[in-house]
Scaffold this motif. Structure first.
Motif, mmCIF file in Angstrom:
data_model
loop_
_atom_site.group_PDB
_atom_site.id
_atom_site.type_symbol
_atom_site.label_atom_id
_atom_site.label_comp_id
_atom_site.label_asym_id
_atom_site.label_seq_id
_atom_site.Cartn_x
_atom_site.Cartn_y
_atom_site.Cartn_z
ATOM 1 N N UNK C 211 0.819 -1.214 0.000
ATOM 2 C CA UNK C 211 0.000 0.000 0.000
ATOM 3 C C UNK C 211 0.852 1.262 0.000
ATOM 4 N N UNK C 212 2.151 1.155 0.274
ATOM 5 C CA UNK C 212 3.016 2.334 0.196
ATOM 6 C C UNK C 212 4.452 1.871 0.116
ATOM 7 N N UNK C 213 5.289 2.721 -0.432
ATOM 8 C CA UNK C 213 6.678 2.359 -0.609
ATOM 9 C C UNK C 213 7.531 3.613 -0.574
ATOM 10 N N UNK C 214 8.711 3.537 0.030
ATOM 11 C CA UNK C 214 9.599 4.694 0.048
ATOM 12 C C UNK C 214 10.543 4.648 1.224
ATOM 13 N N UNK C 215 11.317 5.730 1.397
ATOM 14 C CA UNK C 215 12.172 5.794 2.573
ATOM 15 C C UNK C 215 11.304 6.222 3.751
ATOM 16 N N UNK C 216 11.729 5.976 4.972
ATOM 17 C CA UNK C 216 10.912 6.372 6.116
ATOM 18 C C UNK C 216 10.515 7.844 6.055
ATOM 19 N N UNK C 217 11.472 8.709 5.717
ATOM 20 C CA UNK C 217 11.169 10.141 5.687
ATOM 21 C C UNK C 217 10.138 10.487 4.626
ATOM 22 N N UNK C 218 10.335 9.912 3.454
ATOM 23 C CA UNK C 218 9.377 10.128 2.362
ATOM 24 C C UNK C 218 7.969 9.745 2.800
ATOM 25 N N UNK C 219 7.874 8.607 3.425
ATOM 26 C CA UNK C 219 6.558 8.099 3.811
ATOM 27 C C UNK C 219 5.907 9.020 4.825
ATOM 28 N N UNK C 220 6.711 9.499 5.784
ATOM 29 C CA UNK C 220 6.136 10.383 6.798
ATOM 30 C C UNK C 220 5.646 11.662 6.126
ATOM 31 N N UNK C 221 6.463 12.164 5.224
ATOM 32 C CA UNK C 221 6.088 13.397 4.564
ATOM 33 C C UNK C 221 4.819 13.207 3.739
ATOM 34 N N UNK C 222 4.722 12.087 3.086
ATOM 35 C CA UNK C 222 3.601 11.840 2.196
ATOM 36 C C UNK C 222 2.297 11.545 2.921
ATOM 37 N N UNK C 223 2.424 10.761 3.999
ATOM 38 C CA UNK C 223 1.194 10.223 4.588
ATOM 39 C C UNK C 223 0.858 10.777 5.952
ATOM 40 N N UNK C 224 1.687 11.665 6.494
ATOM 41 C CA UNK C 224 1.350 12.210 7.807
ATOM 42 C C UNK C 224 1.585 13.725 7.784
ATOM 43 N N UNK C 225 1.072 14.398 8.771
ATOM 44 C CA UNK C 225 1.318 15.830 8.902
ATOM 45 C C UNK C 225 2.585 16.031 9.717
ATOM 46 N N UNK C 226 2.948 17.300 9.941
ATOM 47 C CA UNK C 226 4.200 17.528 10.648
ATOM 48 C C UNK C 226 4.080 17.104 12.118
ATOM 49 N N UNK C 227 2.944 17.481 12.714
ATOM 50 C CA UNK C 227 2.795 17.166 14.139
ATOM 51 C C UNK C 227 1.505 16.390 14.412
ATOM 52 N N UNK C 228 1.477 15.812 15.603
ATOM 53 C CA UNK C 228 0.305 15.044 16.010
ATOM 54 C C UNK C 228 -0.048 15.429 17.439
ATOM 55 N N UNK C 229 -1.335 15.674 17.662
ATOM 56 C CA UNK C 229 -1.788 15.901 19.041
ATOM 57 C C UNK C 229 -2.544 14.657 19.492
ATOM 58 N N UNK C 230 -2.165 14.120 20.628
ATOM 59 C CA UNK C 230 -2.837 12.926 21.162
ATOM 60 C C UNK C 230 -3.745 13.332 22.307
ATOM 61 N N UNK C 231 -4.979 12.854 22.267
ATOM 62 C CA UNK C 231 -5.931 13.172 23.328
ATOM 63 C C UNK C 231 -6.435 11.888 23.956
ATOM 64 N N UNK C 232 -6.385 11.824 25.266
ATOM 65 C CA UNK C 232 -6.939 10.646 25.922
ATOM 66 C C UNK C 232 -8.147 11.045 26.730
#
Ligand SMILES: Nc1ncnc2c1ncn2[C@@H]1O[C@H](COP(=O)(O)OP(=O)(O)OP(=O)(O)O)[C@@H](O)[C@H]1O
Ligand SMILES: [Mg+2]
Lengths: 270, 282, 304
Positions: C211-232
């Motif tokens: 479902x996806x292929x690339x270097x770790x950095x590429x993948x993060x850039x492509x499929x995630x945003x810069x930051x993540x907020x976690x709420x519990x």
């Protein structure tokens, strides 16, 4: 707190009483066993095959023996010995190989002892299982003997409890020995005890074949005691030897079971 | 893989010009397993002393000598043998070969497939399925041979054989019996999912043969249909062969016995490789 | 080193691998990620030449596994997902005997075995039976065993499962060194930090497909945003609350135990959550990682 010490104690005792005990282990074994009814039937086959091969096939070559002054057919002579041997083998199988496997590999008892059950429940449960299964096999074999006309006395009715007693003695002793075993290699020692007993304990020929000290040794083996007991009952030629056997076998089974319980506690609850 | 319909459309097939690759033969691969089987042997030989070396002796003593005494009193000669001991000794030799062979290829094979998964470790190396089968069978036959040699030598001491030729013939027959049992039972074990089947093989195969295939009493003492069944079992052919060796009563039926056992061994080999392959290579 | 085209594997009527294209180059570290049952191990076993492909094409070390399985396996090191150690042999015997299967002379195997035992800190246990080892020690031994033939291509199926942190770092170190020596690495893992650290390139598999292929950095850039907020939030409220924060982020991921808000500014998002009068039990703002990519690609995203 409103909960007093005594209520706590009482509910604890109730929990103690409510736990499965030996029957719970019997139930577990039966559940596993149910899946293999083929084994049940084929396990019953072994002594019957021996009876036909040695008792009938070889018997045709032998003739008969004199037992307590009375002439006995070779088949009549061998059949009770096969019954006692079958009881021994069944009990030893269940209480050694199967118990060892559960103890060392399958870790069945670790799981059992993590519940309110204790080592004594395990020992009694396993010995009980071996006796129960042996009893059913023995009953089947006795029916075969009856059908072949190999039971010639009302004493023969007592042959079934006698066979169960033989099973009890060997199950207890076998389980106790198993707790000392460290690897499959040690089972060779069990074979080392079983095979000579099977062949030399007056199973295939009378004990009078031996004389002197050798005869004493043979008469002191547990299988000989079992064979004598069952044979005297099946042929109706009962003597005091049978009483000796009953006491001997009872003591052996009880001592074995108690030792097994102590050793299991030592091995598993550390 | 060669099926072109499997290829993904629109792509050039991968380069199939394969370089020269020389694979070692089965013999060389057997050599690579030597260390393994030697270690297994060192670790397990003690555990089999009783059942391989002592048990046949106990039977000889109890049945051949003690019970035999009563039998010889009642009759003169059993099934062509002068004494019951002469009759039963070659029978027990064949039966021992059968028992050792089957024992070596039941639980140990199951262990290598299911409990230890040693076969899976082996197949991840240059060893191939045939090599693994060959290694295990060679070891089983080594065990059969050592048990048979010890037994035959002991029988020679009590005077069962009248000539060295008879001894060698009996020994060779015992090895053939071992092979004829080892390969088909191996094939069975290689495909068996649970060890329960072994109890059935033992109770419905090994034990009835042991008791009724002419080792303890002549099959002619059985009722006619049973006698014919007994004559069809591989053990009966093995017992007859061993007995021909020790009594030196050769005749042309030996060819039938040998052929029967060889065919069984060959079929067993073929099935063994096939079944182990479909088990390991999925 | 490994080329697969349209590679398939079926078990009976079930397709575990449904046509994947992979190319692993000499000297790189290549990772397979994916949820349980994605088909990673099935693929690894085909590459290891112990499992014939059901379709497609496969070349390993420029050879066809169907024809030259034995020769390929001679040049591979394999650490299977489940240990296949001989539990009745000692630790050292396991290495010696395994090495002999490759036709390596005894003396040479012994030398390598001692070296590997030393490196994986199993020297003290060299004469212990495998049965008596702890789970992690067995794992270390399996990995050591896969190196006994100085492989050109090393296949590691979840090598670090069950290892303690020290052992994990020990293995990473070993893998870095091997890579420097030119050994090609193919591994699967469920630890995203491991994949991020070790792999030059990776693929994410799901349901037998890539479902996806690339270097770790590429993948993060492509499929995630810069930051993540976690709420519990308290147990069981996450699904219901997801709608109320949906507009605060580019994407909201609902996990059983928390909500993930994908955004460019995590702190900002958290402040807005509080403004709405929501009171999470715990909050965290962090940079996106491979784990977020993984969840995105294989998980259940509520709002996109
Ligand atoms: N020998 C087999 N027979 C039948 N089905 C199999 C076999 N091996 C694997 N499968 C099935 O193939 C699918 C993929 O399995 P595989 O082991 O490749 O998954 P995986 O990605 O390695 O998962 P995990 O992360 O749990 O190790 C699963 O659904 C599994 O049940
Ligand atoms: Mg896997």
């Amino acid at each position: 707190m409103a909960v007093s010490g005594t209520t706590l104690a009482r509910s604890g005792a109730a929990a103690e009483r409510r736990h499965g005990g030996p029957p719970a282990l019997l139930h577990r074994n039966f559940t596993v066993f149910k899946r293999g009814w083929v084994f049940f039937l084929t396990g019953f086959l072994e002594p019957v095959l021996y009876l036909f091969s040695i008792g009938v096939g070889v018997g045709a070559l032998v003739g008969g023996f004199t037992l307590h002054g009375q002439e006995v057919d070779y088949t009549d002579f061998v059949a009770p010995a096969m019954l006692a041997t079958a009881a021994m083998n069944g009990a030893v199988m269940d209480s050694t190989y199967n118990v060892f496997f559960k103890l060392r590999f399958q870790k069945t008892y670790d799981a059992v002892l993590a519940t309110p059950m204790g080592p004594r429940d395990v020992a009694a449960g396993e010995v009980g299982w071996a006796v129960l299964r042996g009893g059913v096999y023995s009953a089947g074999f006795l029916l075969v003997m009856l059908a072949m006309g190999l039971v010639s006395s009302w004493w023969g009715l007592l042959a079934l409890p006698a066979a169960v007693l033989v099973g009890f003695a060997f199950a207890g002793a076998g389980m106790a020995l198993t707790t000392f075993m460290k690897s499959w290699q040690h089972f060779e020692y069990i074979q080392l005890a079983l095979i000579p007993m099977f062949l030399f304990s007056a199973t295939f020929f009378p004990v009078t074949t031996y004389d002197g000290a050798l005869r004493w040794v043979v008469e002191a083996t547990p299988l000989y005691r079992g064979v004598v007991l069952v044979r005297e009952l099946c042929t109706g030629l009962v003597t005091v030897e049978s009483a000796v056997s009953v006491v001997y076998l009872l003591l052996m089974g009880a001592a074995g079971t108690m030792l097994a319980a102590r050793r299991l506690g030592r091995l598993l609850l550390t | 893989m060669s099926d072109p319909t499997e290829r993904v459309a629109g792509r050039a097939p991968l380069d199939t010009a394969t370089p020269e690759v020389v694979e070692p033969g089965v013999a060389a691969m057997l050599g690579r397993q030597l260390d393994y089987w030697w270690t297994v042997f060192r670790r397990t030989w003690k555990g089999s002393v009783v059942s391989y070396f002592l048990q046949p002796w106990l039977y000889i003593a109890a049945m051949g000598l003690l019970l035999g005494g009563y039998i010889d009193d009642a009759s003169s000669g059993v099934g062509g043998a002068p004494t019951y001991l002469d009759f039963i000794a070659p029978g027990l030799l064949a039966a021992t070969a059968m028992q050792v062979a089957t024992g070596e290829v039941m639980w140990p094979v199951m262990g290598a497939l299911k409990w230890d998964k040693t076969y899976y470790g082996m197949i991840a190396t240059p060893l191939r399925v045939v090599d693994i089968v060959a290694g295990h069978l060679a070891f089983a036959m080594f065990r059969v041979a050592s048990a048979a040699v010890v037994f035959v030598l002991a029988l020679a001491v009590i005077g069962i054989f009248s000539s060295p030729l008879g001894l060698l013939a009996s020994l060779g027959s015992a090895l053939l019996v071992g092979l004829a049992f080892a390969t088909p039972v191996y094939a069975f074990s290689a495909g068996a999912r649970s060890e329960q089947g072994f109890a059935l093989i033992y109770r419905l195969g090994v034990m009835p043969m042991f008791l009724f295939s002419g080792a303890f009493f002549p099959v002619s003492n059985l009722s006619e249909p049973l006698e014919w069944m007994a004559r069809l079992t591989p053990l009966w052919h093995g017992v007859e062969l061993c007995r021909m060796g020790s009594l030196e009563t050769w005749d042309s039926t030996a060819v039938v016995h040998v052929t029967y056992l060889l065919v069984l061994a060959a079929l067993g080999c073929w099935f063994a490789v096939r079944r182990l392959r479909s088990r390991l290579v999925v | 080193m490994v080329v697969a085209r349209g590679l398939r594997k079926s078990f009976g009527s079930f397709e575990a691998v449904r046509g994947i294209d992979v190319e692993v180059r000499r000297g790189e570290a290549f990772g397979f990620l994916g949820p349980n049952g994605a088909g990673k191990s099935s693929t690894m076993r085909m590459v290891a030449a112990v499992s014939p492909p059901s379709g497609g094409e496969l070349r390993v070390l420029d050879l066809d596994p169907a024809q030259h399985g034995s020769a390929i396996r001679g040049r591979l090191g394999v650490c299977p997902q489940e240990d296949t150690l001989d539990t009745e042999l000692t630790v050292r015997e396991n290495l010696l005997i395994y090495g002999r299967y490759f036709g390596i002379p005894r003396r040479e195997v012994a030398r390598r075995a001692d070296e590997l035992l030393g490196f994986f800190q199993l020297g003290e246990k060299r004469d212990a039976k495998v049965e008596d080892l702890s789970g992690g020690m067995k794992r270390r031994l399996t990995i050591a065993r896969s190196l006994i033939n100085d492989p050109e291509l090393l296949l590691l199926d979840e090598p670090t499962t069950g290892l303690d942190p020290q052992a994990r770092h020990l293995l990473w170190d070993k893998l870095f060194r091997l890579k420097q020596q030119g050994v090609t690495l193919v591994l699967t893992t469920h630890y995203m930090d491991e994949a991020e650290q070790l792999c030059d390139r990776l693929v994410v598999m799901d349901g037998g497909l890539i479902v996806a292929e690339g270097s770790p950095l590429q993948l993060i850039r492509e499929h995630a945003t810069r930051e993540v907020a976690e709420l519990r939030f308290p147990v069981g409220e996450h699904t219901a609350l997801a709608d109320r924060v949906a507009d605060l982020a580019e994407r909201v991921e609902v996990l059983p135990d928390r909500l993930l808000l994908y955004t460019h500014d995590g702190e900002e998002a958290l402040a807005r959550v509080h403004e709405r009068g929501l009171a999470p039990v715990a909050v965290l703002s962090r940079r996106a990682t491979l784990e977020d990519v993984f969840l995105r690609l294989t998980g259940r995203t509520l709002v996109d």
